[in-house]
Design a protein around this motif. Structure first.
Motif, PDB file in Angstrom:
ATOM      1  N   ASP A  50       0.689  -1.011   0.077  1.00 47.40           N
ATOM      2  CA  ASP A  50       0.054  -0.003  -0.157  1.00 47.40           C
ATOM      3  C   ASP A  50       0.779   1.119  -0.204  1.00 47.40           C
ATOM      4  O   ASP A  50       0.612   1.983  -0.611  1.00 47.40           O
TER       5      ASP A  50
ATOM      6  N   ALA B 218      -1.447   7.017   7.971  1.00 42.64           N
ATOM      7  CA  ALA B 218      -2.309   7.125   6.939  1.00 42.64           C
ATOM      8  C   ALA B 218      -3.205   5.910   6.478  1.00 42.64           C
ATOM      9  O   ALA B 218      -4.097   5.909   6.350  1.00 42.64           O
ATOM     10  N   VAL B 219      -2.332   4.876   6.632  1.00 45.32           N
ATOM     11  CA  VAL B 219      -2.978   3.576   6.218  1.00 45.32           C
ATOM     12  C   VAL B 219      -3.681   3.401   7.462  1.00 45.32           C
ATOM     13  O   VAL B 219      -4.840   2.195   7.098  1.00 45.32           O
TER      14      VAL B 219
ATOM     15  N   THR C 250      -5.963   4.929   9.075  1.00 48.16           N
ATOM     16  CA  THR C 250      -6.959   5.830   9.151  1.00 48.16           C
ATOM     17  C   THR C 250      -7.681   5.757   7.661  1.00 48.16           C
ATOM     18  O   THR C 250      -8.773   6.394   7.557  1.00 48.16           O
ATOM     19  N   THR C 251      -7.254   5.197   6.821  1.00 49.07           N
ATOM     20  CA  THR C 251      -7.645   4.939   5.394  1.00 49.07           C
ATOM     21  C   THR C 251      -8.643   3.922   5.221  1.00 49.07           C
ATOM     22  O   THR C 251      -8.029   2.548   5.427  1.00 49.07           O
TER      23      THR C 251
ATOM     24  N   GLN D 247      -9.173   2.335  -0.890  1.00 46.72           N
ATOM     25  CA  GLN D 247      -9.210   3.555  -1.190  1.00 46.72           C
ATOM     26  C   GLN D 247      -7.823   4.039  -1.917  1.00 46.72           C
ATOM     27  O   GLN D 247      -7.867   4.942  -2.501  1.00 46.72           O
TER      28      GLN D 247
ATOM     29  N   VAL E 262      -3.641   5.152  -0.609  1.00 51.01           N
ATOM     30  CA  VAL E 262      -3.178   6.139   0.260  1.00 51.01           C
ATOM     31  C   VAL E 262      -2.206   7.188  -0.557  1.00 51.01           C
ATOM     32  O   VAL E 262      -1.558   6.739  -1.280  1.00 51.01           O
ATOM     33  N   GLU E 263      -2.551   8.381  -0.259  1.00 55.39           N
ATOM     34  CA  GLU E 263      -1.560   9.268  -0.829  1.00 55.39           C
ATOM     35  C   GLU E 263      -0.820   9.973   0.541  1.00 55.39           C
ATOM     36  O   GLU E 263      -1.583  10.425   1.301  1.00 55.39           O
TER      37      GLU E 263
END
Length: 133
Positions: free
Chosen positions: A103, A121-122, A124-125, A129, A131-132
């Motif tokens: 990811d 980030a990962v 909470t995503t 979707q 991850v940016e």
């Protein structure tokens, strides 16, 4: 998510210590993190089979069985596989991380802020979707 469980794989204890030190013991939302440190491929698979993992952090440079191969195996064998943060040897290895289906890839030398940002980030995503960073 209450107390996320992060499986951290590296055959090098100093890498595991560096990752835990950079990420910390608490998520951005204030939840405590449960770390599962593992040093062997067999232990990663045993823990994956048991379930309950919210995130994998895999060392792509581990000896014997690298995190890239493990990542690809997990992504192909576990339905709705939890996200994977892959530690690569250098920024140019991003294409290998892509092959592994990771990811997020974080290159060495590890930047503590970049690693912490990737993990948060990962966590909470929502799954699938992307991850940016």
């Amino acid at each position: 998510m209450l107390m996320p469980t992060i499986l951290l794989y590296s055959d090098d204890r100093s890498v595991r210590d560096e990752v835990r030190g950079a990420v910390g013991q608490v998520t951005g939302a204030g939840e405590s993190i449960e770390w599962l440190d593992v040093a062997t491929y067999d232990e990663v698979i045993k823990r994956a089979d048991a379930g309950g993992i919210d995130l994998y952090v895999l060392d792509g440079e581990a000896d014997k069985v690298g995190g890239m191969g493990i990542c690809r195996q997990l992504k192909n064998e576990i339905y709705n596989c939890p996200p994977v943060v892959l530690l690569t040897g250098r920024p140019q290895d991003a294409w290998l991380a892509s092959w592994s289906l990771a990811d997020v890839a974080v290159p060495r030398p590890l930047d503590p802020l970049e690693l912490q940002k990737a993990v948060r980030a990962v966590l909470t995503t929502p799954l699938r979707q992307g991850v940016e960073l």
